[in-house]
Design a protein around this motif. Sequence first.
Motif, short mmCIF file in Angstrom:
data_model
loop_
_atom_site.label_atom_id
_atom_site.label_comp_id
_atom_site.label_asym_id
_atom_site.label_seq_id
_atom_site.Cartn_x
_atom_site.Cartn_y
_atom_site.Cartn_z
N CYS A 1 0.86 -1.18 0.00
CA CYS A 1 0.00 0.00 0.00
C CYS A 1 0.89 1.23 0.00
N PRO A 2 0.56 2.27 -0.77
CA PRO A 2 1.40 3.47 -0.75
C PRO A 2 1.46 4.08 0.65
N VAL A 3 2.60 4.69 0.95
CA VAL A 3 2.82 5.26 2.28
C VAL A 3 1.72 6.27 2.64
N ASP A 4 1.29 7.03 1.66
CA ASP A 4 0.33 8.10 2.01
C ASP A 4 -1.07 7.57 2.33
N GLU A 5 -1.30 6.30 2.12
CA GLU A 5 -2.58 5.71 2.53
C GLU A 5 -2.51 5.11 3.93
N LEU A 6 -1.30 5.16 4.52
CA LEU A 6 -1.11 4.52 5.83
C LEU A 6 -1.28 5.52 6.96
N THR A 7 -1.75 5.03 8.07
CA THR A 7 -1.81 5.85 9.27
C THR A 7 -1.46 4.96 10.46
N HIS A 8 -1.49 5.55 11.67
CA HIS A 8 -1.06 4.76 12.83
C HIS A 8 -2.02 4.92 13.99
N GLY A 9 -1.97 3.97 14.91
CA GLY A 9 -2.80 4.00 16.12
C GLY A 9 -2.77 2.64 16.76
N GLN A 10 -3.00 2.58 18.08
CA GLN A 10 -3.02 1.28 18.79
C GLN A 10 -1.74 0.48 18.55
N GLU A 11 -0.62 1.19 18.45
CA GLU A 11 0.68 0.56 18.22
C GLU A 11 0.71 -0.26 16.93
N LYS A 12 -0.02 0.23 15.96
CA LYS A 12 -0.03 -0.44 14.65
C LYS A 12 0.08 0.61 13.55
N ILE A 13 0.62 0.17 12.41
CA ILE A 13 0.51 0.94 11.19
C ILE A 13 -0.57 0.24 10.36
N PHE A 14 -1.55 1.01 9.90
CA PHE A 14 -2.63 0.35 9.16
C PHE A 14 -3.09 1.19 7.96
N ILE A 15 -3.83 0.55 7.10
CA ILE A 15 -4.36 1.25 5.92
C ILE A 15 -5.60 2.03 6.37
N ARG A 16 -5.60 3.30 6.08
CA ARG A 16 -6.64 4.19 6.60
C ARG A 16 -8.03 3.64 6.26
N GLN A 17 -8.18 3.20 5.02
CA GLN A 17 -9.48 2.74 4.54
C GLN A 17 -9.84 1.35 5.07
N ASN A 18 -8.80 0.61 5.46
CA ASN A 18 -8.97 -0.79 5.82
C ASN A 18 -8.23 -1.11 7.12
N PRO A 19 -8.70 -0.61 8.24
CA PRO A 19 -7.91 -0.67 9.47
C PRO A 19 -7.51 -2.08 9.89
N HIS A 20 -8.23 -3.08 9.44
CA HIS A 20 -7.81 -4.43 9.85
C HIS A 20 -6.55 -4.88 9.10
N LYS A 21 -6.23 -4.19 8.01
CA LYS A 21 -4.96 -4.49 7.33
C LYS A 21 -3.87 -3.69 8.02
N ALA A 22 -3.21 -4.35 8.97
CA ALA A 22 -2.33 -3.63 9.89
C ALA A 22 -1.10 -4.46 10.20
N VAL A 23 -0.06 -3.75 10.60
CA VAL A 23 1.11 -4.46 11.11
C VAL A 23 1.54 -3.73 12.39
N SER A 24 1.90 -4.52 13.41
CA SER A 24 2.15 -3.91 14.72
C SER A 24 3.55 -3.30 14.76
N TYR A 25 3.70 -2.28 15.63
CA TYR A 25 5.02 -1.67 15.84
C TYR A 25 6.03 -2.77 16.17
N GLN A 26 5.60 -3.68 17.04
CA GLN A 26 6.53 -4.70 17.52
C GLN A 26 7.08 -5.53 16.36
N ASP A 27 6.22 -5.81 15.38
CA ASP A 27 6.67 -6.64 14.26
C ASP A 27 7.63 -5.90 13.34
N ILE A 28 7.64 -4.58 13.40
CA ILE A 28 8.55 -3.81 12.56
C ILE A 28 9.78 -3.34 13.34
#
Lengths: 793, 181
Positions: free
Chosen positions: A567-594
């Motif tokens: 996903c392009p960087v500009d579609e990404l946002t953060h919250g709950q210690e995750k980076i996720f796709i703004r439109q699709n919050p369940h598509k996420a990766v946790s801070y810990q995993d990165i």
Amino acid sequence: MPEKLFRHVGKSPTRSEAIEKVSGRANYVFDLEFPGMLYAKVLHSPYAHAEILSVDLSEAKALTGVKAILTGEDLPYLLGLYMLDKGILARGKVRYIGEPVVAVAAIDLRTAEKAISLIKVDYKVLPAVLTIDEALKGEILVHKDINDLEYVKNVFFPQPDSNIASWNKAIKGDIKQGFAEADVIIENELSLPAVAHVPLETHVAIAKADPFTKRVEIWTSSQSPFGVRQMLAKALGISQGDVRVVVPHIGGGFGGKAGIHLEPLVVVLSRAARGKPVKIIATREEEFSQLPSRAAMRGRVKTGVKYDGKITASEITFDWDSGAYADYGVNVGRAAQYSGAGAYEIPNLEINSRTLYTNKVYSTAYRGFGHLETHWVIERQMDLIAQALKMDPYEFRMKNILREGSVTISGEIINQYSGRPDQCLAAVAKEIGWTGYRSKEEREVSFKTGKVRGKGIACLQKAPAMPSNTATSALLQFDADGNVRVMIGAIDMGQGAMTVMEQIAAEVLDMPLEKVRVSSETDTDKNPYDWSTVASKYTFMGGKAVTRGAMDMLSQMKEVASQILRCPVDELTHGQEKIFIRQNPHKAVSYQDIAMGYLYDNGNSIGGPIIGRGVYIAEGLTFLDPDKGQGLPALDWTFGAHGVELEVDVETGEVQILKISSAFDVGKAINPKLCEGQIIGGVLQGLGSAFMEGFKFSAEGRLLNPSFMDYKIPTSQDIPTIVVPILIENPQADGPFGARGVGEHPMISVPSVIANALYDALGINFYELPLSSEKIALAIARSEAEHKEPLSE
Amino acid sequence: MCENQSQHGPQEHCSTYIDSQQPRVFLSCWVNGEIISAQIDPMITLLNFLRQGLKLLGTKEGCGEGECGACTIIMNGEAVNACLILAVEAQDAEITTVEGLSTGGQLSILQSEFVSQDALQCGFCTPGMLMSARALLDRTLDPTDPEIKEAIAGNLCRCTGYSPIIAAISSTAKKEREERK
């Protein structure tokens, strides 16, 4: 700035190092020991001004257990923050009583003290400069070589063949014309003595010099580890990389531990003792009489006003009795140059601020440096003018107070983001129920009861006093479990810098506070650079650097997540210690995993450890033009005001503060409880300056009260009945979350507001600090005798 | 030079301690619930014995003349300035230092209240302040504000302005009273 709900900012979590401190586990340099450590003692000058004719070390050197003895002749190094005028030990000449002349390092304190007692020094006593007028006369020079001293040019202005370490001027408009326009001209002289910082931990330093290289390591109770590194390296002619400075917890600073103090002495002793660690602990007496204080000052102020209360001109001369060395003193004098007229618009102005060398213990920065002193002059003068005009001092202040569009004395235009001194004044006036001075009749009635009450108000302002290129930096690193460690260069001496930076990092990263930790020890070998923990600038500057560091982490994580989530960087946002796709919050990766790099199921990995970098350098500041002091010296102004109600016992002169209310426009309180802590503590420190603190010197220049027996600071018995801190939040547009500093400000104008309230209570004006009970009682008696009736005006 | 005559004796080099070089004397006392026996310099202060001999570094020194209270400890139920007392005077005494305030890795109520009320800044006066407070609360769990102010009047604090400390002691008293019920 739109109202926004914050997760951590604006909340008051407890300070992060509190448990260490209440359990007795917090380590201070005072507590540190190293194997084989030596202990240092110094021999102090018994004369205010004398030539050192000879030093006989033979007996001391012969003493078993003495490992090093040094005199100034061994140490051709010059130190100084702004003027290189001070040796590590006195060289050729002593310039104040208490100045270190010889230093000894020995296997224990007993041996060091014994060795000191065996040293014989021959002096030729010289006439000394002990007052402001003697210093100005310039018949005797404290520094004969003043013309040759190296100093920061165009910022400080030492005068040739004089005792004037720096003469800083501000000129705005045309005072001649301003005074010509005035209906009334009011002139006054006010003064205040030197005072001590009184940190509970005295200055302590340990040094370990590597005998085979140039490397030196220092553990010190310092506010300025990077400053110590820089100045020491310069003085010794070694590289900054050769110097390591470590600061664990420090037991109070208040400016007295900024700059460089005992560190060079232990370094040269350790070198002389072939690399053994050397520790020096200032005794309480040395803390008073050898280490620097706040300068005494005399202010002469002449103000022109119209009958309607508009100020037309002001001419002010500040003379600083700054002691034997310039240290921070010249910068204190410079602060008066751009802030010395208070929070008011003065159309025509001339300020002359002269930092003077005298043969007394030298002076340095003390909490809000220059400002308690200049505001003693200005805020008293505001009341004295109001009295002359028979005007309410509140109305008079409001007529002249800085507002949007006002031009400061250095030519800065106050704008909508600068903060609101008028709101601070209005808030405290309301809180104490200010209704103007009491009438003479009201005073007389209450006088008969033996206790008289009075109210007072005063304003204040301060901007960080710092070089225009002051900078700081922060490093933020993930642990593998997704926790964040923040490294900063600042010192937390109790003001709460660590806690506030944790709040800011956790806010930007949107993480639980307990997962973010600022390291509590500053080590110049490891921590990123910070100029110095002074000037109430760290919440602003450090807050900016940590914010940028945290945002840097986010953008690095988004780069990695962009690949993982396709996903392009500009579609990404953060919250709950995750980076996720703004439109699709369940598509996420946790801070810990990165955090340490992302691992795919097949064993491929991408990214790598996330390390955030944030820096901040003061933006847009300029040098002040040398002739008129015009320019932009201020990163941000924090305005404030105090209102007080007090009660005076007319027999004893004792004063009880019934209520003091102190308001500051902090922009945004990142941690309101810590802000209030600064206010409550700072106000009491100001009450110390107001009522009880002040150096007394003998005719020979000896400090007469270098102990807690004779130099009292406020105790729990001296506190006001009620303190009401008020936090006003008009955001600073470029401050972190809108914040401004407030660490130093609470003690500024406290003596002024007390004296203003004493006038309301007694009808008596005071012009000199401290306002001891004795002074007040005598003034009441004198006033009664003069007027044969109590409390006439 | 001081001699290291027992496991609890002062170390050779000690921060503010100057050895009298007189013959050692025997000291036995209780410190934070533990019995201590040591051969000591008869002139060593209790403060230096605790810091240098026992390495209990929580107790601080701010003046060495009994004026600042940073070295306050509790001896036989009384808050005292450890810098003004010779260690030999502590023969058979029961001593509590800041390290003895908490048990089992749990902060005491007093310590927790100091944390939650933000009753500390630099922390250097805090150990002594806590001990003066503890001695007061051991005498009475219903102290008035003037009593609290008096109990800590010998403890200088340059940072906090004392009000948060007074509030923390007061709220500790309340919580300890409730706990006793």
